[in-house]
Each structure stands twice: as C-alpha cells, then as structure tokens.
Write an enzyme that holds these catalytic residues in place. Structure first.
Site, short mmCIF file in Angstrom:
data_model
loop_
_atom_site.label_atom_id
_atom_site.label_comp_id
_atom_site.label_asym_id
_atom_site.label_seq_id
_atom_site.Cartn_x
_atom_site.Cartn_y
_atom_site.Cartn_z
N HIS A 28 61.53 71.95 65.84
CA HIS A 28 61.81 71.24 67.09
C HIS A 28 61.18 71.94 68.29
CE1 HIS A 28 64.48 68.00 65.75
NE2 HIS A 28 64.95 68.85 64.86
N THR A 29 60.02 72.50 68.08
CA THR A 29 59.27 73.11 69.19
C THR A 29 57.95 72.39 69.43
OG1 THR A 29 58.17 74.70 67.73
CG2 THR A 29 60.24 75.40 68.73
N GLY A 107 62.92 63.46 53.50
CA GLY A 107 63.96 64.31 54.08
C GLY A 107 63.51 65.73 54.32
N LEU A 109 60.35 67.08 54.45
CA LEU A 109 59.10 67.57 53.86
C LEU A 109 57.91 66.73 54.27
CD1 LEU A 109 60.46 68.49 50.33
CD2 LEU A 109 60.07 70.00 52.28
N SER A 110 58.09 65.95 55.33
CA SER A 110 57.00 65.17 55.94
C SER A 110 56.41 64.14 55.00
CB SER A 110 55.91 66.09 56.46
OG SER A 110 56.37 66.86 57.53
N GLU A 144 53.44 57.09 64.48
CA GLU A 144 54.87 57.34 64.57
C GLU A 144 55.43 56.86 65.92
OE1 GLU A 144 57.10 58.64 62.48
OE2 GLU A 144 55.83 59.36 60.84
N ASP A 156 53.80 67.89 61.83
CA ASP A 156 53.81 67.34 60.48
C ASP A 156 52.43 66.81 60.08
OD1 ASP A 156 56.45 67.95 60.60
OD2 ASP A 156 57.17 65.89 60.58
#
Length: 343
Positions: A28-29, A107, A109-110, A144, A156
């Site tokens: 989350h950076t 979940g 692991l992209s 996305e 990702d």
C-alpha cells in the site's frame, strides 16, 4: 482439459503468458510513490487470441468454464473487463476469440495483473504493437482504473511484466527506476493462500487510497513518499494519522531491507504485518492467525500478509530447506482451507 480449439473450433493466432507476483515488503505504498519489493512466482496466466471476423469478442475462461460475448467497443461484466479493457486501450476493432487459463490463485498474488499483462503481450504479438514491457504495465494499470474500477498503483503490473522468480525487484514507483536484488542468504520464500477470499473492488482498497491522498494534502505534499519524519503524522486527525504512519514507515522498511540479512529482513516483514493490521486495517482475523502461526515456528524469520489485504495470501521468509518444518505444524493448526502456493 479444454483447449482454444475446443472452445472456438480453430487454432489461436497469438498466445502469451505472464506471472503472478508476491510482494515481500512495501504494501500500500505504490499509489503514494513509494518503494516496493516484489518477486514473480512460477504460476502464470496464459491468454490466446484469434480474430473471428465478427463485431463481437467471444471470451472463454477455462478456470471458470464460462463463456461471455461482448460487442466490440463495450466492456461487459464478470471477468470480461480485464480483457476488454486491454482490447479497447489497444485500439482493437476486430472481434476476437479470447481464451484464458490461469494458474495464479486469486487473492494477494496479482492474478488480475497477470491476466492483463498476458493479454497485452498477446495483443502485442498479434498486432505488432510498439509497446515496451513498461508500457504494457502502465496500460494494465489504466485498465484497472478505467474498466475494473480499482484505483491500484503500479506495482502489480510492473512486477508481472518485469520481475523474475530468481530475484527481488526493488521498484521506485514514482520514477519507475528499478533493480534486481538477491534474496537474503540462507533463506527462501514461502507463499500460502489463506483460503479467505477477497475482492479489491468491493473492499476498502479505494477508501484507503482516498484516505492517504487526503493525508498528503493536509501535510502539504504531493505524495506521502515525500514525508520521512513519521512524527508529522501527529498533525493529522487520528484515522488519517494511522493511515499515513503505515505508508511512511513501510517506505522506510523497504529501504532498510536493501542488503539486510535474513533475520533483519524477517523482522521488517513482521513489523510490516503489524502496521497493515493496526494502522492500515487491511488484514483479516484468519490471516492474522495464520501469520502468527508461521511467525511462531523456530525456522521462520518473518511473515506477513501480502497484497491488498482483506483476505488472500500470506508470505513468509524461512530458513532454507525448512519449508516443511514451518508449514507442516502451522497449517495443521490453522486448518485445511490454506494451501502452499510457493515453493
């Protein structure tokens, strides 16, 4: 096993694959211009294509045994937007037959990034598109944002497009500067699917992004990447302070991990999980339980949730050759819903 020919009655014109990834540190950076440290996993998504001579995309997922038809120019529903977004952004006006098969668990692991990068690679092959591997990654991020509705960062797709399984990819998500780093000596990575499903678009992911954007605004910076003094979070309301504190300290953890030995690296992973669980509140009770069980094993250096959270996967750094000694007792207590993904 269903093949492209089984699904569509003819052979594919182009086919490509891309790997999933596991993020070791830097969670989350990436949407705040921070540093991340992922590596590719062996499991891959494969996409095959053929022009079908119609004005309709015919999509088939072998994993779901599901077929969708979407008119050219439309997005569709279900798994379609991950594919049709790639087609639209690449200017495709032919109706395509698209066949998807993925080994990447959903979940953390992209799996979606692997699907997007594989689709874009196949389109590059089919149409001779002048796109670099970085271009493909950035286009996947755009898919996305514009078609799936998840305001993700770049990690990702960059990892799926550029990382390999033999090294860690140190990526500056603001400049896209990157270099390969060796894994800590005497250690190996273990990835476990917790069995707790999650969906990014239906989770608090976009909410967290909005919160740290507001925290950056209140601190007078474009990105929290530009804040190194964690005490500045005291200027913020409590909720935003906790969110910002995670991003700032997580960036510091990635930088501290460069060249670190296995024990130090593991401690940084443990601290990362505590921050994701507490300050960022993106973990899940069952994931926390699995992490704690892994951390309790004598041959574990460190363990944490990986990915966006709200369920999904866990990554651990363990003493080389001791994977079974770690995962056996931990999973026996956790329960059969979990499964080892890597190695």
């Amino acid at each position: 096993m269903t093949t492209f020919e089984d699904a569509f009655g003819h052979a594919a014109e182009a086919s490509a694959s891309a790997p999933g990834r596991v993020n070791l540190l830097g969670e989350h950076t990436d949407y705040q211009g921070g540093f991340v440290l992922p590596t590719a996993i062996a499991q891959r998504a494969t996409v095959s294509l053929r022009r079908n001579g119609t004005a309709t995309h015919r999509l088939y997922s072998a994993n779901l045994d599901q077929r969708l038809e979407v008119p050219v120019g439309e997005t569709g529903t279900g798994f379609a937007p991950y594919l049709t977004g790639c087609l639209e952004l690449s200017g495709v006006r032919d109706g395509l037959d698209v066949f998807v098969r993925s080994e990447v668990p959903s979940g953390g692991l992209s799996s979606s990034a692997a699907l997007e990068v594989a689709t874009l690679r196949a389109l590059r092959e089919l149409y001779g598109l002048d796109l670099s591997d970085v271009d493909l990654a950035l286009r996947g991020v755009q898919v996305e944002h514009e078609y799936v509705g998840v305001m993700c960062g770049v990690m990702d797709q960059m990892a799926s497009s550029l990382a390999d399984t033999g090294t860690m990819l140190l990526l500056d998500t603001r400049t896209l500067e990157r270099r390969a780093l060796p894994f800590p000596a005497g250690a190996q990575v273990v990835v476990i699917d917790s069995g707790v499903p999650r969906r990014l678009a239906e989770s608090g992911y976009n909410e967290r992004r909005a919160q740290v954007e507001e925290a950056a605004r209140l601190l007078g910076v474009q990105l929290l990447r530009d804040v190194s003094d964690v005490s500045r979070t005291e200027e913020l309301p409590d909720l935003l302070a906790r969110r910002a504190r995670h991003v700032i300290t997580e960036n510091a953890r990635v930088q501290a991990a460069i060249g670190a030995d296995a024990a130090t690296f593991g401690q940084l992973m443990n601290a990362s999980h505590a921050s994701l669980q507490g300050d960022y509140a993106v973990s899940h009770p069952e994931v926390d339980r699995l992490v704690a069980l892994l951390q309790a094993q004598p041959d574990t250096y460190g363990a944490r949730m990986t990915g966006a959270g709200f369920g999904g996967a866990v990554v651990a750094l363990v003493r080389a050759g001791q994977v079974a000694a770690v995962t056996g007792p931990a999973l026996a207590e956790y329960g059969p819903q979990a499964a080892v993904v890597v190695p």
